[in-house]
Motif scaffolding. Sequence first.
Motif, PDB file in Angstrom:
ATOM      1  N   THR A  27       0.842  -1.192   0.000  1.00  0.00           N
ATOM      2  CA  THR A  27       0.000   0.000   0.000  1.00  0.00           C
ATOM      3  C   THR A  27       0.879   1.245   0.000  1.00  0.00           C
ATOM      4  O   THR A  27       1.994   1.242   0.511  1.00  0.00           O
ATOM      5  CB  THR A  27      -0.926   0.026   1.230  1.00  0.00           C
ATOM      6  OG1 THR A  27      -0.140   0.013   2.426  1.00  0.00           O
ATOM      7  CG2 THR A  27      -1.857  -1.181   1.215  1.00  0.00           C
ATOM      8  N   SER A  28       0.365   2.307  -0.574  1.00  0.00           N
ATOM      9  CA  SER A  28       1.088   3.570  -0.665  1.00  0.00           C
ATOM     10  C   SER A  28       0.175   4.705  -0.237  1.00  0.00           C
ATOM     11  O   SER A  28      -0.943   4.825  -0.744  1.00  0.00           O
ATOM     12  CB  SER A  28       1.579   3.799  -2.106  1.00  0.00           C
ATOM     13  OG  SER A  28       2.245   5.039  -2.221  1.00  0.00           O
ATOM     14  N   VAL A  29       0.632   5.503   0.722  1.00  0.00           N
ATOM     15  CA  VAL A  29      -0.144   6.643   1.215  1.00  0.00           C
ATOM     16  C   VAL A  29       0.761   7.862   1.331  1.00  0.00           C
ATOM     17  O   VAL A  29       1.982   7.749   1.272  1.00  0.00           O
ATOM     18  CB  VAL A  29      -0.793   6.350   2.588  1.00  0.00           C
ATOM     19  CG1 VAL A  29      -1.879   5.298   2.465  1.00  0.00           C
ATOM     20  CG2 VAL A  29       0.264   5.905   3.598  1.00  0.00           C
ATOM     21  N   VAL A  30       0.151   9.015   1.517  1.00  0.00           N
ATOM     22  CA  VAL A  30       0.913  10.264   1.577  1.00  0.00           C
ATOM     23  C   VAL A  30       1.353  10.594   2.997  1.00  0.00           C
ATOM     24  O   VAL A  30       2.474  11.045   3.219  1.00  0.00           O
ATOM     25  CB  VAL A  30       0.085  11.417   0.989  1.00  0.00           C
ATOM     26  CG1 VAL A  30       0.805  12.748   1.154  1.00  0.00           C
ATOM     27  CG2 VAL A  30      -0.211  11.163  -0.486  1.00  0.00           C
ATOM     28  N   THR A  31       0.478  10.373   3.986  1.00  0.00           N
ATOM     29  CA  THR A  31       0.756  10.838   5.352  1.00  0.00           C
ATOM     30  C   THR A  31       1.160   9.706   6.297  1.00  0.00           C
ATOM     31  O   THR A  31       0.802   8.543   6.097  1.00  0.00           O
ATOM     32  CB  THR A  31      -0.474  11.539   5.944  1.00  0.00           C
ATOM     33  OG1 THR A  31      -1.543  10.588   6.103  1.00  0.00           O
ATOM     34  CG2 THR A  31      -0.947  12.657   5.023  1.00  0.00           C
ATOM     35  N   GLU A  32       1.864  10.087   7.358  1.00  0.00           N
ATOM     36  CA  GLU A  32       2.302   9.123   8.369  1.00  0.00           C
ATOM     37  C   GLU A  32       1.115   8.547   9.137  1.00  0.00           C
ATOM     38  O   GLU A  32       1.120   7.375   9.511  1.00  0.00           O
ATOM     39  CB  GLU A  32       3.278   9.793   9.343  1.00  0.00           C
ATOM     40  CG  GLU A  32       4.624  10.151   8.741  1.00  0.00           C
ATOM     41  CD  GLU A  32       5.460   8.929   8.366  1.00  0.00           C
ATOM     42  OE1 GLU A  32       5.158   7.823   8.869  1.00  0.00           O
ATOM     43  OE2 GLU A  32       6.408   9.085   7.586  1.00  0.00           O
ATOM     44  N   LEU A  50       4.266   9.991  -4.869  1.00  0.00           N
ATOM     45  CA  LEU A  50       5.017   9.308  -5.916  1.00  0.00           C
ATOM     46  C   LEU A  50       4.860  10.043  -7.241  1.00  0.00           C
ATOM     47  O   LEU A  50       3.735  10.272  -7.695  1.00  0.00           O
ATOM     48  CB  LEU A  50       4.519   7.868  -6.090  1.00  0.00           C
ATOM     49  CG  LEU A  50       4.953   6.831  -5.056  1.00  0.00           C
ATOM     50  CD1 LEU A  50       4.150   5.548  -5.230  1.00  0.00           C
ATOM     51  CD2 LEU A  50       6.443   6.545  -5.167  1.00  0.00           C
ATOM     52  N   THR A  51       5.981  10.405  -7.853  1.00  0.00           N
ATOM     53  CA  THR A  51       5.942  10.918  -9.216  1.00  0.00           C
ATOM     54  C   THR A  51       5.734   9.732 -10.159  1.00  0.00           C
ATOM     55  O   THR A  51       5.822   8.567  -9.747  1.00  0.00           O
ATOM     56  CB  THR A  51       7.259  11.614  -9.585  1.00  0.00           C
ATOM     57  OG1 THR A  51       8.317  10.637  -9.520  1.00  0.00           O
ATOM     58  CG2 THR A  51       7.552  12.758  -8.632  1.00  0.00           C
ATOM     59  N   ILE A  52       5.496  10.014 -11.419  1.00  0.00           N
ATOM     60  CA  ILE A  52       5.341   8.940 -12.397  1.00  0.00           C
ATOM     61  C   ILE A  52       6.608   8.097 -12.447  1.00  0.00           C
ATOM     62  O   ILE A  52       6.558   6.856 -12.408  1.00  0.00           O
ATOM     63  CB  ILE A  52       5.033   9.517 -13.799  1.00  0.00           C
ATOM     64  CG1 ILE A  52       3.681  10.222 -13.799  1.00  0.00           C
ATOM     65  CG2 ILE A  52       5.046   8.404 -14.850  1.00  0.00           C
ATOM     66  CD1 ILE A  52       3.395  11.011 -15.071  1.00  0.00           C
ATOM     67  N   GLU A  53       7.759   8.768 -12.500  1.00  0.00           N
ATOM     68  CA  GLU A  53       9.029   8.057 -12.598  1.00  0.00           C
ATOM     69  C   GLU A  53       9.271   7.183 -11.377  1.00  0.00           C
ATOM     70  O   GLU A  53       9.704   6.027 -11.501  1.00  0.00           O
ATOM     71  CB  GLU A  53      10.186   9.056 -12.754  1.00  0.00           C
ATOM     72  CG  GLU A  53      10.156   9.865 -14.034  1.00  0.00           C
ATOM     73  CD  GLU A  53       9.107  10.973 -14.040  1.00  0.00           C
ATOM     74  OE1 GLU A  53       8.598  11.324 -12.940  1.00  0.00           O
ATOM     75  OE2 GLU A  53       8.792  11.476 -15.135  1.00  0.00           O
TER      76      GLU A  53
END
Length: 256
Positions: A27-32, A50-53
């Motif tokens: 899983t990927s999230v922005v905040t802690e 996350l950027t595209i790259e």
Amino acid sequence: MILMLCGTSDARELAVLIQQQGMDVLTSVVTESAAHSLSEAGLQVRTGRLTIEAMVQLVREKESRAIVDASHPFAEEAHANAMEAAKQAGIPYIRYERTGLAYDDHPLLHVVPTYEEAALKAKELKGSVMLTTGSKTLQIFTKHLLGDPDIRLVARMLPRLDNMEKCGELGVEQRNIIAMQGPFSREMNEALYKHYATTVMVTKESGKTGAVDEKIQSALELGIQVVLISRPEAEFGTVFDEFDGVLSELKRVLME
């Protein structure tokens, strides 16, 4: 491995179900705080935008077979990045989005397509304006509403230090900041509306799980004008509004 972008409360539930089906999921999230919630559920999690790259690199490093985008309906940049990353990596992109809400015509309900138009509508209506749209677009509202003697601007947002600092920088007074973690019950919404003598409430159409229906219904019943920002239009391709659809599609993908 499945890379899953999470941004809503039901995204966590879906991620757990995917894992329970025997599929590896990162899983990927922005905040802690969001990361902590996912970790508590026994999920692998990475934190940060996350950027595209960066997403393409992560997909290749983890040998991901698909990207599941369960980020917030208003996370337009995340949607675009995930779709492009999946395309570049040559793997399927699957969008999960909670069902939108349908509202009957109501004289106090004003549906607008953008934050800018929401701010202008609130300026037209005047009174005690409660924002429930978060901190990211706060400056749009402070630009139009602060300084108007006929408007009190109240901002409700997550109790994070950066949010409080942003309020201070933009000129929102402490007495007009509600720093609380939702979701909120109907009773809590009504109590806050009454405490701040709210006459206008601004919100986003995020779907039932986000408790937007309770927020709007209680406001309308109290005679409060509601400015509702509709979801951004997007062409997602493969999109599901139920968990079973996502699970079936992932099983199909992994069998190929």
